[in-house]
Scaffold this motif. Structure first.
Motif, PDB file in Angstrom:
ATOM      1  N   MET A  80       0.808  -1.194   0.000  1.00 45.37           N
ATOM      2  CA  MET A  80       0.000   0.000   0.000  1.00 45.37           C
ATOM      3  C   MET A  80       0.861   1.273   0.000  1.00 45.37           C
ATOM      4  N   LEU A  81       0.184   2.438   0.021  1.00 45.73           N
ATOM      5  CA  LEU A  81       0.818   3.756   0.102  1.00 45.73           C
ATOM      6  C   LEU A  81       1.683   4.085  -1.114  1.00 45.73           C
ATOM      7  N   SER A  82       1.348   3.498  -2.262  1.00 44.33           N
ATOM      8  CA  SER A  82       2.175   3.751  -3.448  1.00 44.33           C
ATOM      9  C   SER A  82       1.761   5.018  -4.189  1.00 44.33           C
ATOM     10  N   PHE A  83       0.832   5.798  -3.622  1.00 41.61           N
ATOM     11  CA  PHE A  83       0.370   7.004  -4.317  1.00 41.61           C
ATOM     12  C   PHE A  83       1.496   7.999  -4.559  1.00 41.61           C
TER      13      PHE A  83
ATOM     14  N   GLU B 254     -21.427  -3.971  -8.405  1.00 43.99           N
ATOM     15  CA  GLU B 254     -21.088  -3.827  -9.822  1.00 43.99           C
ATOM     16  C   GLU B 254     -21.875  -2.687 -10.465  1.00 43.99           C
ATOM     17  N   ILE B 255     -23.050  -2.366  -9.926  1.00 45.91           N
ATOM     18  CA  ILE B 255     -23.848  -1.253 -10.433  1.00 45.91           C
ATOM     19  C   ILE B 255     -23.321   0.068  -9.886  1.00 45.91           C
ATOM     20  N   CYS B 256     -23.055   0.117  -8.588  1.00 47.52           N
ATOM     21  CA  CYS B 256     -22.508   1.343  -7.992  1.00 47.52           C
ATOM     22  C   CYS B 256     -21.154   1.691  -8.597  1.00 47.52           C
ATOM     23  N   GLY B 257     -20.331   0.688  -8.883  1.00 47.16           N
ATOM     24  CA  GLY B 257     -19.034   0.949  -9.492  1.00 47.16           C
ATOM     25  C   GLY B 257     -19.149   1.606 -10.853  1.00 47.16           C
ATOM     26  N   ARG B 258     -20.299   1.411 -11.515  1.00 47.06           N
ATOM     27  CA  ARG B 258     -20.517   1.976 -12.838  1.00 47.06           C
ATOM     28  C   ARG B 258     -21.199   3.342 -12.809  1.00 47.06           C
ATOM     29  N   ILE B 259     -22.182   3.531 -11.941  1.00 49.35           N
ATOM     30  CA  ILE B 259     -23.022   4.726 -12.065  1.00 49.35           C
ATOM     31  C   ILE B 259     -22.930   5.696 -10.896  1.00 49.35           C
ATOM     32  N   CYS B 260     -22.280   5.329  -9.805  1.00 47.42           N
ATOM     33  CA  CYS B 260     -22.154   6.278  -8.697  1.00 47.42           C
ATOM     34  C   CYS B 260     -21.304   7.483  -9.133  1.00 47.42           C
ATOM     35  N   PRO B 261     -21.665   8.684  -8.697  1.00 47.57           N
ATOM     36  CA  PRO B 261     -20.800   9.848  -8.967  1.00 47.57           C
ATOM     37  C   PRO B 261     -19.647   9.869  -7.965  1.00 47.57           C
ATOM     38  N   GLN B 262     -18.674   9.003  -8.178  1.00 43.48           N
ATOM     39  CA  GLN B 262     -17.581   8.873  -7.207  1.00 43.48           C
ATOM     40  C   GLN B 262     -16.848  10.193  -6.983  1.00 43.48           C
ATOM     41  N   ASP B 263     -16.832  11.052  -7.998  1.00 40.95           N
ATOM     42  CA  ASP B 263     -16.127  12.322  -7.824  1.00 40.95           C
ATOM     43  C   ASP B 263     -16.813  13.227  -6.807  1.00 40.95           C
ATOM     44  N   ARG B 264     -18.078  12.937  -6.478  1.00 44.45           N
ATOM     45  CA  ARG B 264     -18.768  13.712  -5.452  1.00 44.45           C
ATOM     46  C   ARG B 264     -18.860  12.956  -4.128  1.00 44.45           C
ATOM     47  N   LEU B 265     -18.498  11.684  -4.121  1.00 43.50           N
ATOM     48  CA  LEU B 265     -18.645  10.861  -2.921  1.00 43.50           C
ATOM     49  C   LEU B 265     -17.272  10.360  -2.462  1.00 43.50           C
ATOM     50  N   CYS B 266     -17.010   9.069  -2.664  1.00 40.42           N
ATOM     51  CA  CYS B 266     -15.789   8.471  -2.112  1.00 40.42           C
ATOM     52  C   CYS B 266     -14.516   9.084  -2.674  1.00 40.42           C
ATOM     53  N   GLU B 267     -14.391   9.147  -3.997  1.00 40.46           N
ATOM     54  CA  GLU B 267     -13.159   9.646  -4.597  1.00 40.46           C
ATOM     55  C   GLU B 267     -12.973  11.136  -4.346  1.00 40.46           C
ATOM     56  N   GLY B 268     -14.081  11.866  -4.333  1.00 37.94           N
ATOM     57  CA  GLY B 268     -13.989  13.299  -4.076  1.00 37.94           C
ATOM     58  C   GLY B 268     -13.535  13.631  -2.673  1.00 37.94           C
ATOM     59  N   ASN B 269     -13.601  12.654  -1.756  1.00 38.24           N
ATOM     60  CA  ASN B 269     -13.189  12.881  -0.374  1.00 38.24           C
ATOM     61  C   ASN B 269     -11.967  12.052   0.011  1.00 38.24           C
ATOM     62  N   CYS B 270     -11.313  11.465  -0.980  1.00 38.82           N
ATOM     63  CA  CYS B 270     -10.081  10.713  -0.734  1.00 38.82           C
ATOM     64  C   CYS B 270      -9.009  11.674  -0.204  1.00 38.82           C
ATOM     65  N   VAL B 271      -8.292  11.286   0.854  1.00 41.42           N
ATOM     66  CA  VAL B 271      -7.359  12.210   1.502  1.00 41.42           C
ATOM     67  C   VAL B 271      -6.145  12.536   0.638  1.00 41.42           C
ATOM     68  N   ILE B 272      -5.852  11.735  -0.380  1.00 37.63           N
ATOM     69  CA  ILE B 272      -4.701  12.041  -1.230  1.00 37.63           C
ATOM     70  C   ILE B 272      -5.107  12.858  -2.457  1.00 37.63           C
ATOM     71  N   GLU B 273      -6.406  13.208  -2.567  1.00 37.94           N
ATOM     72  CA  GLU B 273      -6.938  13.857  -3.764  1.00 37.94           C
ATOM     73  C   GLU B 273      -6.201  15.159  -4.099  1.00 37.94           C
ATOM     74  N   LYS B 274      -5.961  15.990  -3.113  1.00 43.25           N
ATOM     75  CA  LYS B 274      -5.428  17.328  -3.397  1.00 43.25           C
ATOM     76  C   LYS B 274      -4.027  17.304  -3.999  1.00 43.25           C
ATOM     77  N   GLY B 275      -3.173  16.436  -3.485  1.00 47.29           N
ATOM     78  CA  GLY B 275      -1.803  16.453  -3.973  1.00 47.29           C
ATOM     79  C   GLY B 275      -1.480  15.394  -5.011  1.00 47.29           C
TER      80      GLY B 275
END
Length: 480
Positions: free
Chosen positions: A5-8, A92-113
């Motif tokens: 992990m932590l390979s970001f 498999e449905i959420c992985g396709r249609i969820c707006p991840q950029d407003r939910l999980c991915e948008g709040n990922c702690v490494i997003e800013k950098g």
């Protein structure tokens, strides 16, 4: 913590391969491919495994995202799927249609950098791999109970509740007025975001589990319909999970002209055509037409991208605010622009031109003002800002309101809010009618599929608890 992990800090973000715009404009197939196994593991390894996982906090389902990312990075995919499906009925449905950029991915702690982990794509990969390897099995009940639940609506909330209730041992009957299972998953969301065999695959699992579907079955007092009272007599509990389908109207001069259509009518016709149904040609087809879609949400994005695939001459999206204030997914906007959609920002319709049939949209240029009570910037018209956009098909994508269920079902004792949503006791999901529960958009208003799944699962837990407590109550024991 896993050493993988932590390979970001050394691995850049990468999305799954995406088909070229020219190719995807020609069909309704999904535009993203799955990750290869190595790509999925590499992208999952970018997770920082933070102490407070904001991705999980901002996921309506509370998915254990860091856990299944770590398992994917380690190649333990069957375990990753087990963790994923523990909180999500349809990953498999959420992985396709969820707006991840407003939910999980948008709040990922490494997003800013470093840009976020591609959570949605990994989620999709895990479940698709699980299906390919036969790891996905119906959740069969440990015991069969002498109780049954009737569910009105075969959309995501109803299906999520059905799966949980059947797993608990209840007999489950799902009633839906449409001819296919899935609700908006089938008729509202285009195939380029969610191919319909994905939904059919889940339906088959539910049927194998023992869920019974009654399709083309309306609820009410009309011919061929079942009354709500009859459902109450048939079942120990009833769940209302109808969703919201009534299109919000738009006013102004000319709003009644031909060629001005509701988004859901347009999308349903397109999806039926893709499914092989015979549908009337004409008003709901964008081929060789100048299309204007009014709205800025994900439904508007579905409409503009559908019109492109139908062969429209031009497609414009009219939205009263700017790109930064658009409620739709940023990723969807980018995909639409790649495919040839033109966005007209800070523009609101004032009226419609035409003689019998629309020929243009009269619009007002807007500017952003001070924040309102909600914190969102208000909008105000620009002086001398009127202009006209050529259009012979206008699609209203302004959102959805509930249908008047008490009137439709002759159920005056079913209490609704001033917005028409069904009122429930928040901790039990029970409505004003004893033994009748409600969940999903019909309670919270038009929202995301992932919230409907959450509500369906939570309502199922409360219904199961209520039925079991009722069976153990002194009056029931005495009656036996």
């Amino acid at each position: 913590m896993s050493a993988k992990m932590l390979s970001f800090v050394s691995v850049p973000q990468a999305q799954p391969p995406k088909r070229q715009a020219a190719e995807r404009r020609a069909d309704f197939n999904e535009i993203y491919e799955d990750f290869a196994r190595e790509q999925a593991a590499t992208q999952a390894s970018r997770c920082s495994q933070c102490g407070v996982p904001f991705c999980s906090v901002h996921c309506p389902l509370g998915n254990n995202i860091p856990d299944w990312l770590m398992l994917t990075a380690e190649g333990r995919l069957e375990e990753a799927y087990a963790v994923s499906q523990a909180t999500n009925t349809f990953p498999e449905i959420c992985g396709r249609i969820c707006p991840q950029d407003r939910l999980c991915e948008g709040n990922c702690v490494i997003e800013k950098g470093f840009e976020s982990v591609t959570i949605g794509a990994v989620e999709r990969y895990i479940t698709d791999t699980a299906f390919e390897n036969g790891w996905v099995q119906p959740a069969m009940p440990v015991e069969e109970l002498d109780s049954s639940v009737g569910i009105i609506g075969a959309g995501p909330a109803g299906l999520a509740a059905a799966e949980r209730l059947r797993a608990a041992g209840h007999r489950v009957h799902v009633y839906d007025r449409h001819d296919r299972v899935g609700g908006l998953l089938i008729y509202g969301i285009p195939g380029f975001k969610l191919e319909k065999d994905i939904v059919a695959r889940r339906q088959a699992l539910l049927e194998e589990q023992g869920v019974l579907f009654h399709l083309k079955q309306g609820i009410g007092s009309g011919k061929g319909e079942i009354t709500l009272d009859e459902l109450r007599r048939r079942h120990d509990a009833v769940l209302i999970a109808t969703g919201v389908y009534k299109a919000r109207e738009i006013g102004g001069p000319g709003s009644g002209l031909g060629g001005i259509v509701a988004a859901l009518d347009y999308l349903t016709t397109s999806n039926r055509r893709s499914l092989g149904d015979v549908v009337p040609e004409g008003e709901l087809d964008a081929k060789d037409r100048d299309v204007v879609v009014i709205g800025g949400g994900d439904t508007a994005m579905d409409c503009v991208r559908t019109a492109i695939r139908q062969g429209a001459r031009s497609v414009k999206c009219l939205y009263r605010r700017d790109r930064a204030n658009m409620p739709g997914s940023v990723r969807e906007v980018k995909n639409a622009e790649e495919e040839g959609v033109e966005f007209v920002w800070l523009a609101a319709p004032e009226g419609f031109l035409g003689d019998g049939t629309v020929t243009g949209v009269r619009a007002q240029r807007m500017r952003l003002g001070l924040p309102d009570a909600s914190g969102r910037q208000s909008i105000e018209p620009e002086p001398d800002g009127l202009f006209t956009i050529k259009a012979d098909l206008v699609i209203k994508a302004l959102g959805f309101d509930p249908e008047p269920l008490p009137e439709m079902w002759k159920a005056d004792d079913l209490k609704v809010s001033r917005w028409g949503t069904v009122q429930v006791e928040r901790t039990t999901f029970e409505t004003s009618i004893p033994g009748v529960f409600a969940a999903g958009d019909i309670v919270r208003g038009a929202s995301l599929v992932v919230w409907a799944i959450r509500d369906g699962r939570d309502a199922a837990a409360q219904i199961d608890r209520t039925i079991r407590e009722r069976a153990l109550s002194p009056s029931c024991v005495a009656a036996e």
